[in-house]
Write an enzyme that holds these catalytic residues in place. Structure first.
Site, PDB file in Angstrom:
ATOM      1  N   ASP A 304     -38.605   8.640 -17.541  1.00 51.99           N
ATOM      2  CA  ASP A 304     -37.199   8.525 -17.339  1.00 51.99           C
ATOM      3  C   ASP A 304     -36.868   9.959 -17.260  1.00 51.99           C
ATOM      4  O   ASP A 304     -37.342  10.878 -17.349  1.00 51.99           O
ATOM      5  CB  ASP A 304     -36.723   7.561 -18.519  1.00 51.99           C
ATOM      6  CG  ASP A 304     -35.466   7.054 -17.818  1.00 51.99           C
ATOM      7  OD1 ASP A 304     -34.918   7.263 -16.563  1.00 51.99           O
ATOM      8  OD2 ASP A 304     -34.899   6.122 -18.382  1.00 51.99           O
TER       9      ASP A 304
HETATM   10  C1  BGC Z   1     -32.327   5.568 -16.421  1.00 49.48           C
HETATM   11  C2  BGC Z   1     -33.180   4.829 -15.568  1.00 49.48           C
HETATM   12  C3  BGC Z   1     -33.390   5.201 -14.027  1.00 49.48           C
HETATM   13  C4  BGC Z   1     -33.337   6.700 -14.057  1.00 49.48           C
HETATM   14  C5  BGC Z   1     -33.231   7.096 -12.675  1.00 49.48           C
HETATM   15  C6  BGC Z   1     -32.357   6.830 -15.964  1.00 49.48           C
HETATM   16  O1  BGC Z   1     -31.236   7.318 -16.787  1.00 49.48           O
HETATM   17  O2  BGC Z   1     -32.632   5.220 -17.762  1.00 49.48           O
HETATM   18  O3  BGC Z   1     -33.211   3.411 -15.696  1.00 49.48           O
HETATM   19  O4  BGC Z   1     -34.379   4.663 -13.118  1.00 49.48           O
HETATM   20  O5  BGC Z   1     -32.228   7.364 -14.834  1.00 49.48           O
HETATM   21  O6  BGC Z   1     -31.953   6.940 -11.910  1.00 49.48           O
END
Ligand code: BGC
Length: 778
Positions: A304
């Protein structure tokens, strides 16, 4: 690290394009021919291994690490852009993957940079296509309430088609984090509280996004997230600690991720939380032993957003070198936005903290994904402007969005049959969410353009027929100016009416007095759910209650329409308001779908996939709880209960009404005993005894009465959604096999144990008929 709301997307894309275009124009144009890494023809998975290993053999270490590097474009979304030089990184082969860049033009320009690199390895473009790309569908928690797997698959397929037409290859969806705590803001992105149901949704979504062949024009890579257990953050506070037993993981939290893997999901995203004391992103047991060795996952794992770097805060390493090594050794292939692999990879290798074989394996997985998409054949195949114009937000897609949205609506209460409304007389449409477009598309509506969303007011006007529609705002959505400022800074569009609360209410009451019925749109603004949007109080914002009370005092029939991303605590509303419709955030076609239900063109059929607590103090409250040694007994002080509130939720899992009435009768199990290797037939008769045709979700639950470990009081094991015309009866048949009775026993074996079971069937998890049977010894 500061986190910005995903709702910034829509605004930032415009800014980002303005920034990037002039810079791009100065770059030399390359002809996309004769590239080392490109091959001709359609993707041929059979040749993939040779192609990828030949390519790998030509790559330098830096080029390899580049393929493990994923950077955001200028549109930083859920965190600040910590590497502004991403274009130079692409040109230098240090960045093989980009997210937060879309449109055929923009992705083409970036891909042209990759085509100038030595090996011309195409970029992979990822994005959070969570509930639709441009055509926005209901938030996932709302959509899940449709209990219609064909529709859930369809919305994913449309999202994939639009995303692919807009230059994208990869969506960060589905999110299948089981959650029992409605305070968590991200419940809006998930499937709700039930494991078995989450498994069905995971399968449908992966199929919808990926289709049958990656490389087809209407398929993108799916990414199941957040692996693992993110939905169990303590106290519902985002990014918080998770601590749970292996048994709980295996039995309740892991199956939906596994279902996505079994369905062939191309990628997995790590979660921010720790799992058994080790951050998921460093957790070798999770990423290698379980995911790869036990489950056989063959795709690639991405972190993530900056999850590797955040392990410094978790306190499992002193510097990026340490945590980069932990992530690589755990089996995490791609680093999202952290630039740790690119900065530390060489030293980790030189110091023998990681091996070249590990790097090669990770790079191979990434190259295989690109190969399967057909990017080596044509890196621009998803960057076709004409196609984008034709396919994005087409009439058919909008019709599908409206259809799915109306199936997501849950009727919570309908006393005196106030609903459906007549298309005559005068309707007062009131409330801060009535004449509102921004909120209708919810959070994580990344590329969605809220200006194209249909407001509740416009939807009602379009279908009101001979009725006169009046409008008054009645209240602001929030009065907390500090919160409003925060939400508006991260994608919200809360426009305050500067009249006093009393003046707003007075206007609303005067409007209601001229009407035959009041439709009142209350709830949350969309920034009150989603990432980094947990709440400790799940009431409708305080400042909206006086409006509701004043309108009820007029004595006019009142329908409460709720827009929200969490289950709310509606004890007061349930006790005082005659009709309540849960409409979530329904997406681009929200207003039309709501009007379809209000006027009865569609009879609501949605059923909750997450319990609605009576008060926050009951949380976690979920239907498949254990019985305990002292189950609830009102007459016994020393039983498991509260002094001040009931144990059960206000609206249980599976609950939702219809304009008609469904009666359940004749629940029968065709044999008292289930013989191993055989099956039982469960039948039940459902009768539509009301005045409307309608759809019902018939739910089947099981209870294992005695086990080697304690078992829940009920577990969903099947459902059927059927249309019954008024007066019609149908007998439904379910099959139960020993497979449905399996669980993790005391030795953690997945097995069924002989003994007594109860089967329950009903229209929700509370109101059920029951019958018993026995599973015999093998
Ligand atoms: C979130 C994810 C997301 C990623 C990319 C993160 O902060 O937890 O779910 O896919 O950002 O935007």
């Amino acid at each position: 690290m500061m986190k910005l709301s995903p709702t910034l997307y829509a605004g930032l894309i415009a800014i980002s394009l303005c920034w990037s275009m002039p810079a791009m124009a100065q770059l030399p144009k390359t002809k996309i021919i004769n590239t080392n890494a490109r091959m001709r023809g359609t993707p041929d998975y059979a040749g993939m291994n040779t192609f990828v290993s030949n390519l790998l053999a030509k790559m330098t270490l830096e080029e390899k690490l580049g393929q493990l590097n994923l950077l955001t474009s200028d549109m930083d979304v859920t965190g600040p852009s910590i590497r502004a030089s991403y274009k130079q990184d692409i040109l230098a082969g240090r960045c093989g993957n980009i997210f937060n860049a879309y449109t055929p033009q923009y992705t083409r320009q970036l891909q042209e940079l990759a085509m100038q690199t030595r090996l011309k390895i195409p970029l992979l473009f990822g994005f959070d296509v969570i509930h639709g790309h441009k055509t926005i569908f209901p938030i996932p928690l709302g959509e899940a309430c449709s209990w219609d797997m064909a529709l859930l698959e369809k919305s994913a397929h449309i999202a994939a088609t639009e995303a692919a037409a807009d230059g994208l290859h990869w969506t960060y969806s589905p999110m299948v984090d089981i959650a029992r705590d409605p305070r968590w803001g991200r419940v809006s992105e998930g499937v709700g509280e039930d494991t078995w149901y989450g498994v069905q949704v995971a399968k449908a979504k992966v199929k919808g996004y990926q289709g049958t062949t990656l490389g087809a024009n209407d398929a993108v890579l799916a990414c199941v997230k957040h692996f693992a257990l993110y939905g169990a953050v303590e106290a519902g506070r985002d990014y918080n600690t998770v601590d749970m037993s292996r048994r709980m993981m295996y039995q309740y939290y892991l199956p939906p991720y596994k279902a996505a893997v079994d369905a062939g999901v191309a990628s997995v995203m790590t979660s921010f939380n720790e799992v058994d004391g080790i951050p998921a992103t460093a957790n070798k047991w999770l990423m290698t032993d379980l995911l790869r060795n036990e489950w056989g996952f063959k795709g690639f794992v991405v972190t993530d957003y900056t999850a590797i770097n955040e392990m410094l805060n978790h306190g499992v390493g002193k510097n990026n070198y340490d945590v980069g090594g932990l992530a690589l050794n755990a089996g995490v292939d791609m680093d999202m936005q952290g630039s740790v692999y690119i900065s530390e990879g060489k030293k980790l290798l030189d110091d023998k903290k990681i091996s070249l074989a590990q790097i090669n394996t990770a790079v191979t997985r990434v190259l295989e994904a690109k190969y399967k998409l057909g990017l080596f054949s044509d890196p621009y195949k998803f960057s076709d402007s004409l196609r984008a114009q034709k396919e994005i937000m087409s009439t058919a897609n909008l019709e599908a969005a409206r259809n799915i949205a109306k199936h997501a609506i849950v009727l919570l209460k309908n006393e005196q049959q106030i609903l459906p409304l007549k298309k005559s007389g005068t309707i007062a449409v009131v409330g801060p969410l009535a004449d509102d477009q921004r909120d209708m598309i919810g959070s994580w509506s990344a590329a969605g353009d809220w200006h194209k969303a249909v407001s509740i007011l416009d939807g009602i006007k379009a279908q009101a027929g001979n009725a006169t529609v009046l409008y008054a705002k009645g209240a602001n959505v929030l009065s907390d100016t500090v919160l409003i400022k925060k939400l508006n800074a991260t994608g919200g569009n809360i426009v305050l009416d500067d009249r006093t609360p009393n003046a707003l209410i007075a206007e609303a009451v005067a409007t209601a007095q001229k009407a035959d019925v009041v439709v009142l749109a209350l709830g949350e603004t969309c920034g009150m759910s989603g990432e980094a949007a947990s709440r400790s109080n799940l009431d409708i914002p305080d400042n909206q209650r006086p409006l509701l009370e004043a309108l009820l005092k007029t004595g006019k029939p009142l329908v409460l329409l709720l827009s929200n991303g969490h289950p709310l605590t509606l004890t007061w509303e349930d006790a005082h308001v005659p009709a309540i419709l849960e409409t979530w955030f329904l997406g681009t076609e929200a207003g039309h779908a709501i009007a379809d239900v209000l006027f009865g063109a569609y009879n609501p059929s949605g059923k909750l996939t997450m319990s609605f607590p009576r008060v926050v103090g009951q949380i976690p409250v979920y239907y498949n709880h254990k019985n305990t040694g002292r189950p609830f007994n009102d007459a016994n002080k020393y039983s498991s209960k509260y002094l001040d509130v009931a144990n059960d939720p206000l609206y249980p899992f599976g609950y939702g009404l219809s304009y008609t009435k469904f009666d359940y009768s004749n629940l029968k199990v065709d044999a008292a005993q289930l013989v191993p290797g055989k099956s039982l037939n469960v039948s039940v008769t459902v009768t539509n005894s009301g005045n409307f045709d309608g759809e019902e979700v018939v739910q089947l639950y099981l209870r294992d009465l005695v086990g080697s470990v304690t078992r829940p009081v009920k577990e969903l094991k099947g459902f059927r959604k059927l249309l019954l015309h008024k007066g019609e009866s149908q007998t439904l048949h379910f099959t139960i096999t020993p497979e449905d009775l399996k669980f993790y026993d005391k030795d953690m074996h997945w097995t069924s144990e002989p003994g007594d079971f109860t089967v329950f069937v009903g229209g929700n998890s509370r109101d059920v008929l029951s019958a018993d049977f026995t599973l015999l010894e093998k």
